[in-house]
Design a protein around this motif. Structure first.
Motif, PDB file in Angstrom:
ATOM      1  N   THR A   1      -8.691 -41.941  33.655  1.00  0.00           N
ATOM      2  CA  THR A   1      -9.377 -41.492  32.445  1.00  0.00           C
ATOM      3  C   THR A   1      -8.945 -40.076  32.094  1.00  0.00           C
TER       4      THR A   1
ATOM      5  N   GLY B   1     -12.196 -45.477  33.485  1.00  0.00           N
ATOM      6  CA  GLY B   1     -13.643 -45.450  33.322  1.00  0.00           C
ATOM      7  C   GLY B   1     -14.203 -44.126  33.785  1.00  0.00           C
TER       8      GLY B   1
ATOM      9  N   GLU C   1     -11.323 -37.464  27.366  1.00  0.00           N
ATOM     10  CA  GLU C   1     -12.381 -38.453  27.218  1.00  0.00           C
ATOM     11  C   GLU C   1     -13.628 -38.063  28.011  1.00  0.00           C
TER      12      GLU C   1
ATOM     13  N   LEU D   1     -13.439 -49.522  32.260  1.00  0.00           N
ATOM     14  CA  LEU D   1     -12.665 -50.161  31.194  1.00  0.00           C
ATOM     15  C   LEU D   1     -11.546 -51.018  31.762  1.00  0.00           C
ATOM     16  N   SER D   2     -11.321 -50.931  33.069  1.00  0.00           N
ATOM     17  CA  SER D   2     -10.306 -51.755  33.716  1.00  0.00           C
ATOM     18  C   SER D   2     -10.701 -51.971  35.170  1.00  0.00           C
TER      19      SER D   2
ATOM     20  N   ARG E   1     -11.014 -56.356  25.373  1.00  0.00           N
ATOM     21  CA  ARG E   1     -12.035 -55.694  24.563  1.00  0.00           C
ATOM     22  C   ARG E   1     -13.376 -55.707  25.281  1.00  0.00           C
ATOM     23  N   GLN E   2     -13.332 -55.628  26.606  1.00  0.00           N
ATOM     24  CA  GLN E   2     -14.554 -55.669  27.393  1.00  0.00           C
ATOM     25  C   GLN E   2     -14.649 -54.458  28.310  1.00  0.00           C
ATOM     26  N   MET E   3     -15.858 -54.193  28.770  1.00  0.00           N
ATOM     27  CA  MET E   3     -16.100 -53.113  29.705  1.00  0.00           C
ATOM     28  C   MET E   3     -17.187 -53.545  30.684  1.00  0.00           C
TER      29      MET E   3
ATOM     30  N   LEU F   1     -16.617 -53.935  24.409  1.00  0.00           N
ATOM     31  CA  LEU F   1     -16.294 -52.513  24.390  1.00  0.00           C
ATOM     32  C   LEU F   1     -17.145 -51.791  23.347  1.00  0.00           C
TER      33      LEU F   1
END
Length: 438
Positions: free
Chosen positions: A243, A283, A247, A167-168, A184-186, A203
């Motif tokens: 993370t 992630g 999660e 995610l980053s 808003r991307q992965m 995402l």
């Protein structure tokens, strides 16, 4: 340090430019050193391979008369550098052999992100290496010969597959963080050194991510793993550095039933934690290993390696099964499962009022959470009044319906606001009327 019947040496591969090995994966690999796992690790700067001289120094320091096994994970995507990943350790191993040491080397490549047709350089070695470490360490601790331990390591490396999701982008010390990933991307199919992934996508929810990752790992077209319906597996959900454990647990909650119900695969063991990271990357990775009695025996064997996510004596906590929530005591079982009857005019009006109110509350969710945060909590919870209303609210009895709304709020809404709203549904006059109606 405890000396095993056979010493193990874990080393890391390649260089920063062709990303592999090095530091930046903590707690891997140093905190997997201990009785029952590794004897030594060789590290260097962040994401940088140790040179041959460092590898040789470690071999000389820990290798006993029974020999040394090098566990090398390959992390390069580029064909020009793939041979170099092995040359560093191959050269060190050959030099050690010339000095009289017994040496063997096993390559781990558990990456399932690239289909074979695109996998020019072969599969990268990622978090699945941790499970190989445990199998190998337990085999060595049991007193097996070098050849037998190497055979178990090779078998374990052939039945493990992994895919990661970021995610980053990780922050390399002293360098500007890449901006290739939008808010808003992965990334799918990532490496663990900041290199570009296989694909950048919008995402997605954890359910969609887990479905995609498992489909890729267990694909019968690529046949990365010899796992089919009826097999048993070990599941490892690993955090990449930033993370939260919560999660990771949510991912497990989705992955286990997906494996069982969709693929017909039994899950023998589940390991969860931050075990092999990429500095501060947000992630996770999902690893699947085909299990059998031998592998389970090795995984269950005791170890005092600090980062292994099971007790030092190999004891596993008992499995927790979801317990169904009992219905509200104010409603009888026959009322819950009774077929719906046509509502009176008053019941229809009440039903419409509740539906409109619940919809308004849903639209005010952000504001309600903000208000709740001012008294110290920060999350009113998500209303399920609409769902419960369709199940068993007695709409023709206004007092009992209000009572049940309170029960719903009490069940699903946390924080300070939850108990306050619950109390609003139980004023004394309502309770008296409700008793009178009964």
């Amino acid at each position: 340090m405890t000396v095993y019947c056979m010493d193990l040496l874990h080393t890391m591969a390649s260089s920063y430019r062709n990303p592999c090995g090095g530091s930046g994966h903590e707690p891997a690999h140093a905190r997997f050193v201990g009785p029952g796992m590794l004897t030594a690790v060789v590290s260097r700067d962040v994401f940088a391979s140790p040179p041959v001289d460092s590898i040789l120094a470690a071999i000389r320091a820990v290798t006993g008369p029974l020999g040394c096994l090098l566990i090398v994970k390959v992390l390069s995507l580029f064909i020009s550098s793939y041979p170099g990943d092995r040359l560093n350790f191959g050269l060190a191993a050959e030099q050690a052999k010339s000095e009289g040491y017994k040496m063997q080397m096993v390559i781990v490549g558990d990456d399932c992100a690239l289909p074979p047709a695109r996998g020019i350089a072969g599969r990268r070695g990622l978090a699945g290496t941790i499970l190989v470490h445990k199998v190998v360490g337990a085999a060595a601790d049991a007193g097996l010969s070098l050849a037998a331990v190497a055979a178990e390591a090779k078998h374990a490396s052939e039945v493990v597959g992994m895919m990661g999701v970021a995610l980053s982008v990780c922050t390399l010390p002293g360098q500007v963080t890449s901006d290739r990933l939008g808010p808003r991307q992965m990334e799918l199919g990532l490496g663990i050194h900041g290199e570009p992934s296989v694909a950048v996508v919008e995402l997605q929810s954890v359910d969609v991510v887990v479905e995609h990752v498992l489909k890729q790992i267990l694909s019968q077209e690529t046949q990365y793993l010899p796992i089919t319906r009826g097999c048993s597996v070990v599941l490892l959900v690993n955090g990449l550095g930033a993370t939260p454990i919560m999660e990771l647990m949510i991912t497990v909650r989705k992955a286990v039933p997906e494996l069982q119900l969709v693929y017909g695969i039994a899950v023998d063991r589940v390991y969860t934690g931050t075990l092999m990271t990429s500095l501060d990357m947000a992630g996770l990775s999902i690893t699947i290993m085909k299990s059998d009695d031998s592998i389970l025996k090795r995984l269950d064997a005791p170890t005092k390696a600090l980062a292994w996510p099971v007790g030092s004596e190999g004891n596993r906590p008992p499995a927790k099964f979801r317990v169904p929530l009992p219905p509200s005591p104010s409603i009888k079982d026959d009322e819950i499962f009774a077929p719906s009857q046509e509502l009176s005019k008053q019941g229809c009006i009440l039903e419409a009022a509740i539906e409109a109110s619940a919809t308004a509350i849903i639209n005010l969710k952000d504001s309600l959470n903000e208000w709740d945060s001012k008294v110290g909590d920060g999350d009113c919870g998500t209303t399920v009044i609409l769902e419960d209303m369709k199940k068993h609210y007695p709409m023709d009895d206004a007092a009992r319906t209000i009572n049940e709304i309170g029960a719903t709020i009490r069940r699903v809404m946390g924080g300070t606001s939850g108990i306050l709203y619950d109390n609003l549904c139980f004023p004394k006059d309502v309770l008296i009327v409700s008793r009178g109606n009964r």
